[in-house]
Design an enzyme around this catalytic site. Structure first.
Site, PDB file in Angstrom:
ATOM      1  CG  PHE A 202      -3.656 -10.926   0.573  1.00  0.00           C
ATOM      2  CD1 PHE A 202      -3.946 -10.836   1.921  1.00  0.00           C
ATOM      3  CD2 PHE A 202      -2.504 -11.840   0.594  1.00  0.00           C
ATOM      4  CE1 PHE A 202      -3.112 -10.920   3.232  1.00  0.00           C
ATOM      5  CE2 PHE A 202      -1.503 -12.054   1.594  1.00  0.00           C
ATOM      6  CZ  PHE A 202      -1.980 -11.562   2.998  1.00  0.00           C
ATOM      7  CG  ASP A 310      -1.693  10.214   4.968  1.00  0.00           C
ATOM      8  OD1 ASP A 310      -0.750  10.822   5.641  1.00  0.00           O
ATOM      9  OD2 ASP A 310      -2.406   9.436   5.720  1.00  0.00           O
TER      10      ASP A 310
END
Length: 402
Positions: A202, A310
């Site tokens: 995380f 992307d």
């Protein structure tokens, strides 16, 4: 796939004007993705014969924030049959409630998978963090202090495997902050939380930060040694097929960059569009493409660079002030192809100055190549959203054919 793409088509009046950056809605499904080599070999995780080709992966992948959610996967709570200390742990878990349902102590749950396959100790907290149209997001806290970001889906493991492979390839460069992936693939048979998952560190994401720092870090990423042997030997592609937005992205290896880009990118998008006018223009552009790569020869070769694939503003951030990217559509290609989404990335002059100071630009035909790399992403947006993106594709191709 993880990255969101801008939705609103560009206005007709502007040539190559960027579309406003907005969260991407659910889009119609596209043809089934074909995954080339075995997924387990590509990413070092388990794969399942039960898989189906997933269609979309959305949301701010790594931070766990999200726009809209179709709805979470709801594990049904089950009373613990244990006693003593285990019951105390179960009690702590039962209190970790969210709108995603109760923390499950079942052996087939994702917390159990984390405890069984990773060295972080017991999961002490399980918190829902929204989701996308096909996956739910969670944050797990463990007794070791490690926090994990988890995505779970009822669909097969292909897209999680592609995502993991991309993150690992980018992390190998050691130039940007990229989370470590601890697991990606199929869950155990009967897992109540989903049929596939990806578990990674995380990370707390902040705003984009200094553009010059990001430009220099990205250039170093493109210059770094590639993780995969095929790329180190000069091949273009990636060990697995993945997606760009919701569109399947074929990545089988190719010795020549121009051939790879024409066949695996432009022709692929044109075949999905099934539009006669676009196909006719595209054929002529492909015939002319080798001209724009004449400046590259044995003295100035195109070497495979690991690309995010992307790179727009929604996939760029910082972690503790250091540049970071997420939601990749990774493959090994020409470094200039990374700028194909620059029309909605907001790169400043400081970004480009720092980038080209680190990775020098080949000036001749640079503008033509820049338009060619944009064309791939405009075609992709047309296949995803339709609308005014067709006019932009036509405009780019007519400009290239002058």
């Amino acid at each position: 796939r993880g990255g969101r793409l801008p939705r609103t088509p560009p206005s007709r009046g502007a040539r190559f004007a960027p579309a406003p950056v907005r969260a991407r809605p659910r889009v119609r499904p596209l043809p089934t993705m074909v995954v080339s080599p075995p997924l387990a070999a590509a990413v070092g995780t388990r794969a399942s014969g039960r898989s189906r080709a997933p269609r979309a992966m959305a949301g701010r992948l790594l931070s766990g924030s999200s726009s809209r959610s179709r709805g979470p996967l709801r594990p049904a709570p089950r009373p613990s049959r244990r006693g003593g200390a285990d019951n105390a742990r179960s009690s702590r878990r039962g209190s970790a409630m969210s709108r995603f349902g109760a923390f499950s102590d079942d052996a087939s749950s994702l917390p159990s998978l984390i405890e069984r396959t990773m060295d972080f100790g017991s999961v002490t907290k399980w918190e829902g963090r929204g989701g996308s149209g096909w996956a739910s997001f969670f944050v797990a806290e463990t007794e070791s202090g490690k926090r994990l970001f988890v995505k779970a889906s009822r669909r097969g493991p292909e897209m999680f495997a592609g995502e993991a492979a991309g993150l690992r390839a980018l992390r190998h460069a050691n130039t940007l902050v990229i989370p470590e992936v601890h697991f990606a693939g199929a869950t155990s048979e009967g897992c109540r939380d989903g049929d596939s998952t990806i578990v990674m560190d995380f990370l707390e994401f902040g705003p984009r930060g200094d553009q010059a720092a990001f430009g220099a870090a990205l250039a170093k990423t493109h210059l770094a040694e590639c993780l995969h042997t095929e790329a180190r030997l000069g091949k273009f592609g990636f060990p697995v097929d993945n997606t760009c937005g919701d569109t399947p992205q074929p990545n089988s290896w190719c010795d020549d960059w121009v051939t790879f880009f024409c066949e695996r990118r432009i022709k692929h998008q044109l075949s999905l569009a099934k539009d006669g006018a676009l196909s006719d223009l595209g054929k002529r552009v492909i015939e002319k493409t080798p001209t724009w790569f004449e400046p590259f020869d044995e003295t100035n070769p195109i070497r495979p660079s690991v690309l995010h694939g992307d790179l727009w503003s929604g996939n760029i951030g910082t972690v503790s002030g250091e540049p970071s990217v997420f939601d990749p559509a990774t493959y090994y290609g020409h470094n200039e192809a990374e700028f194909g989404m620059s029309w909605c990335a907001g790169f400043s002059d400081a970004f480009y100055d720092a980038y080209f100071a680190t990775f020098p630009k080949t000036e001749k035909y640079f503008e033509e190549r820049r338009l060619l790399y944009r064309l791939y992403h405009y075609l992709n947006h047309y296949n995803l959203f339709g609308g005014g993106y067709k006019a932009q594709c036509v405009s780019i191709m007519k400009t290239l054919l002058k």
